[in-house]
Design an enzyme around this catalytic site. Sequence first.
Site, PDB file in Angstrom:
ATOM      1  N   GLU A   1      -9.062  -6.394  -2.682  1.00 21.46           N
ATOM      2  CA  GLU A   1      -9.075  -6.959  -1.328  1.00 21.46           C
ATOM      3  C   GLU A   1     -10.285  -7.885  -1.262  1.00 21.46           C
ATOM      4  OE1 GLU A   1      -9.558  -3.835   1.582  1.00 21.46           O
ATOM      5  OE2 GLU A   1      -7.686  -2.861   1.010  1.00 21.46           O
TER       6      GLU A   1
ATOM      7  N   TYR B   1       0.791  -1.236   0.000  1.00 19.25           N
ATOM      8  CA  TYR B   1       0.000   0.000   0.000  1.00 19.25           C
ATOM      9  C   TYR B   1       0.820   1.280   0.000  1.00 19.25           C
ATOM     10  CZ  TYR B   1      -4.049  -2.954   0.851  1.00 19.25           C
ATOM     11  OH  TYR B   1      -5.031  -3.904   0.721  1.00 19.25           O
TER      12      TYR B   1
ATOM     13  N   GLU C   1      -9.669   3.715  -2.753  1.00 26.47           N
ATOM     14  CA  GLU C   1     -10.846   4.208  -2.029  1.00 26.47           C
ATOM     15  C   GLU C   1     -10.852   5.726  -1.874  1.00 26.47           C
ATOM     16  OE1 GLU C   1     -11.375   1.934   1.575  1.00 26.47           O
ATOM     17  OE2 GLU C   1     -11.768   0.123   0.421  1.00 26.47           O
TER      18      GLU C   1
END
Length: 560
Positions: free
Chosen positions: A272, A97, A167
């Site tokens: 995910e 990430y 997101e």
Amino acid sequence: MFSPSRVAAAFAVVLSLSSGVYPIGKVTRSGRYLYNADGSRFYIKGIAYQEQGASSPDPNAPFSEPSTFIDPLANGTACQRDLPFLQQLGVNTIRVYSVNSSLNHDTCMQALSGAGIYTILDLALPVNGSIDRNSPAWTTNLLDSYIKTIDTFSKYDNILAYNIGNEVITSPNGTTALAFVKAAARDTKAYLNSKSSSALVGYAAIDGDATWIVPLASYLSCDPSGSNSGSTAIDLFGLNNYEWCGNSTFQASYAGKTGDFSGYNVVAYFSEYGCNQPSPRVWDEVPALFGSSATPVWSGGIAFSYFPAESDQGAFGMITLSSDGSTVTPNTDFENLKTMYNQVSFINDPSQSSAPSASYAACPQQNTTFLASTTLPPTPNDAACQCLESNLSCQFNPQTSNTTAILGPLLDTACSLLGTVGGSCDPIAGNGQTGQYGVVSPCDPSTKLSFAMSGYFEANKRNPQACSFGGNGTVNAKASTTSSASAFASSCLAAATGTHVPTAPSTTSNSGSSSTSGTGSGSSHTPGAAITVLVSDARALLGVFLTFAISVAGGLLSLV
Ligand SMILES: *[C@@H]1O[C@H](CO)[C@@H](O)[C@H](O)[C@H]1NC(C)=O
Ligand SMILES: *[C@@H]1O[C@H](CO)[C@@H](O)[C@H](O)[C@H]1NC(C)=O
Ligand SMILES: *[C@@H]1O[C@H](CO)[C@@H](O)[C@H](O)[C@H]1NC(C)=O
Ligand SMILES: *[C@@H]1O[C@H](CO)[C@@H](O)[C@H](O)[C@H]1NC(C)=O
Ligand SMILES: *[C@@H]1O[C@H](CO)[C@@H](O)[C@H](O)[C@H]1NC(C)=O
Ligand SMILES: *[C@@H]1O[C@H](CO)[C@@H](O)[C@H](O)[C@H]1NC(C)=O
Ligand SMILES: *[C@@H]1O[C@H](CO)[C@@H](O)[C@H](O)[C@H]1NC(C)=O
Ligand SMILES: *[C@@H]1O[C@H](CO)[C@@H](O)[C@H](O)[C@H]1NC(C)=O
Ligand SMILES: *[C@@H]1O[C@H](CO)[C@@H](O)[C@H](O)[C@H]1NC(C)=O
């Protein structure tokens, strides 16, 4: 004496001996599918690989955001510890990430490559290194930060994709941020092309209602020009999907979203997955995700998460680390995922030769639940923003290296003061719904702040007190005493309103903090950890690492 480089070197030798000399193959996209070099279909059989960072609770943010991160690819000892477990799981991909582009990643990346493991790497960083959903902008400091990471990783053969955001958009009204995300995809893609990189460009989305997730996905892979060009399209759409909980069925958990994406034009996968209610997880969804009902639409997924990750919904990790970090103990989730992953056999259909090539449709129309303009912001231009910053009469010159914390309040102050003297912060604002972008909007936040401060200073007949801002502003002795900030904004940025192929930032360029700042001793970043998982409502389990620049958001919100 502790010698990480020696450990790393020894590790690399061991690996290259034990893994033979087969270089990892190149994975390419044909239309909506991925293919290995031999033409067989490639599926992402992956796991998230990043230790959780500290999070910063913010009463103004719907989610608690990570404020620090631990680069999981910079410590060869840790990778050596973990690699056997990744190999036991049988993964071919990890998702990471956040990384620190100034560190060395050779040992981890080469070890993973030797084990046949690709990396999907997110380019965003916590706090001020990502597109802020509440005050979205695509600016020089972000582009430069993305480019530095790409340059650091471009030498490795096992980068599958770079994600340009995770997101960023979490609600229908948040779709106003999409134009900035798409501009990030456009510029990242152009940069990769200029380096002859075959790495793919991806985005990882929070799951949500089809009425806005489907147009969101279509928008990121559409062609606003209507000429079937992929130049602004992502290659890889990730859905952070937690719809399959416990003993479910394809029909009950996946059929809906699979139908929603049945006509998608580029690669789709689960960036995910792995609902943890009930716990421990049995990973019943694995055979479904790699089975014949799913594979026409999905190209695999990333199980969440190797490292422990706490959330309101409990724990997601599949291992625990000993307190000194030296040993790994896998848990039941790990053993179950290992069993399921090792039973997967990939369905090699369609063949690469019969895969339709991608077409890029026109973009979805704006309506009351989908707000994204098809007019994208320009490519951020370092030289143009540097020209402006250098010429501004009053420059942001903070006495702290923690500039992120004060930028927002200062922007609020400077813009409201500017308003009281008949000025406007419109030139620094951008609007992804109307498609109107102020001429200074692609510049980094501190240049924007200097622009607002200069306007106020000039309106006050250049009284030095009007450039103080509590000690955060400095009169620029080299600046013209007659030309205005607006005039320099026009002259410096006039030619920087379109798109261009970005180039790597020069090492002296302004990248987020003031170029005039003499402070900067010591870093404002504490390497910590990275990930938070939260739940939005009873139905949807949200993913991790929500992008948010807390303080800058506070400032720019007042401009709209
Ligand atoms: C990256 O690592 C360097 C060297 O340890 C450190 O100074 C810097 O603060 C780190 N950057 C980030 C964004 O964590
Ligand atoms: C979207 O709407 C929600 C609820 O009305 C609000 O809390 C949130 O701040 C809005 N987000 C944006 C980006 O406007
Ligand atoms: C907006 O358009 C999307 C498709 O692009 C559709 O799914 C959605 O229902 C529309 N919303 C409204 C309120 O019409
Ligand atoms: C899962 O559900 C099916 C159908 O309800 C049932 O037949 C099966 O025994 C269940 N499996 C487990 C492990 O609970
Ligand atoms: C690397 O990871 C190992 C194992 O967790 C740890 O003991 C060591 O302190 C780490 N090294 C650095 C430089 O963080
Ligand atoms: C200041 O602005 C002028 C006119 O736009 C430009 O030619 C010059 O290069 C700028 N100065 C610097 C130091 O960038
Ligand atoms: C700078 O601005 C911040 C935020 O408005 C303020 O708290 C601080 O007192 C100012 N002055 C200095 C010297 O940091
Ligand atoms: C984030 O802020 C720090 C200073 O607080 C700065 O050094 C860094 O360049 C910023 N990063 C970006 C991407 O703007
Ligand atoms: C920066 O300032 C913010 C707000 O004052 C604070 O929460 C944060 O911990 C500071 N960061 C560092 C690295 O000092």
